[in-house]
Scaffold this active site. Structure first.
Site, mmCIF file in Angstrom:
data_model
loop_
_atom_site.group_PDB
_atom_site.id
_atom_site.type_symbol
_atom_site.label_atom_id
_atom_site.label_comp_id
_atom_site.label_asym_id
_atom_site.label_seq_id
_atom_site.Cartn_x
_atom_site.Cartn_y
_atom_site.Cartn_z
ATOM 1 C CB CYS A 183 -0.923 0.106 1.055
ATOM 2 S SG CYS A 183 -1.872 -1.259 1.451
HETATM 3 C C1 BEZ Z 1 0.495 -4.562 1.803
HETATM 4 O O1 BEZ Z 1 -0.058 -3.601 1.585
HETATM 5 O O2 BEZ Z 1 1.776 -4.693 1.605
HETATM 6 C C2 BEZ Z 1 -0.047 -5.901 2.561
HETATM 7 C C3 BEZ Z 1 -1.271 -5.674 3.092
HETATM 8 C C4 BEZ Z 1 -1.943 -6.739 3.773
HETATM 9 C C5 BEZ Z 1 -1.351 -7.950 3.428
HETATM 10 C C6 BEZ Z 1 -0.501 -8.164 2.903
HETATM 11 C C7 BEZ Z 1 0.375 -6.971 2.296
#
Ligand code: BEZ
Length: 211
Positions: free
Chosen positions: A45
């Protein structure tokens, strides 16, 4: 219930990193993208939000406003934005909804419990100035989205909203388009003065009409 293409995008009021918003009022007469993230301070994200901030000029050119969403509160978002700006060499320049009660997430069916427990997956909703839903994408948490593809589909959506054309596989702005099957050959002569190639009765290719 899932929202379908052509439905009115549900309206809501929410707290964001840029203050309270009413979604439909905020859209105004622009196009809009609403996109969700599993949680604050997560690595994928962080890269997505940094990239979208850097692409703001491209979205502005297309008259598109952007709003993110994650289920954490505003103060958490503010701390995360500092990290995004620092690590992605960006300045987050669009509002992020704080949705700790998951009101917007549930309204837009962004929580897929078999994929991710109680967090939003990576949903994208493209909404037109008429507030109707034009496109949805759903990615799992582990796969960051391709925002060049999002710009490409917006180019197609805006073009096909204005002209009776469709865009072929892997089309990019400036490339030839397909004349909609609902347009007769006689009408096509009128509507596409640059001419067209009739490969099959149902497959007629014309230069992009607005170029
Ligand atoms: C991420 O945004 O890196 C992420 C969020 C939740 C689970 C796996 C990755």
């Amino acid at each position: 219930m899932a929202i379908r293409l052509g439905d009115e995008a549900p309206d809501f009021s929410a707290q964001t990193t840029e203050g309270p918003v009413n979604f439909h009022q905020w859209i105004g007469d622009k196009w809009a993208i609403l996109f969700s993230h599993p949680a604050d301070f997560t690595p994928v994200c962080t890269t997505e939000l940094g990239l979208v901030a850097k692409l703001k000029g491209e979205f502005d050119k297309r008259n598109v406003k952007i709003m993110g969403l994650s289920v954490d509160p505003v103060d958490s978002h503010q701390g995360w934005i500092k990290d995004i700006n620092e690590t992605q060499n960006a300045t987050v320049n669009f509002p992020i909804i704080a949705d700790p009660e998951k009101k917007v997430a549930n309204l837009y069916d962004m929580i897929h419990p078999n994929a991710l427990n109680n967090l939003t997956v990576r949903s994208v909703f493209v909404i037109g100035p008429d507030k109707k839903l034009k496109l949805t994408l759903t990615y799992p948490a582990s796969t960051g989205r391709n925002f060049d593809e999002l710009l490409r589909v917006i180019d197609s959506l805006q073009l096909t909203a204005k002209y009776s054309v469709a865009t072929p596989a892997n089309w990019k702005d400036g490339e030839d388009c397909i004349i909609s099957p609902s347009v007769s050959d006689a009408d096509a002569d009128q509507r596409f003065p640059k001419g067209y190639k009739r490969i099959k009765p149902y497959l007629r290719v014309t230069p992009q009409p607005n170029k």
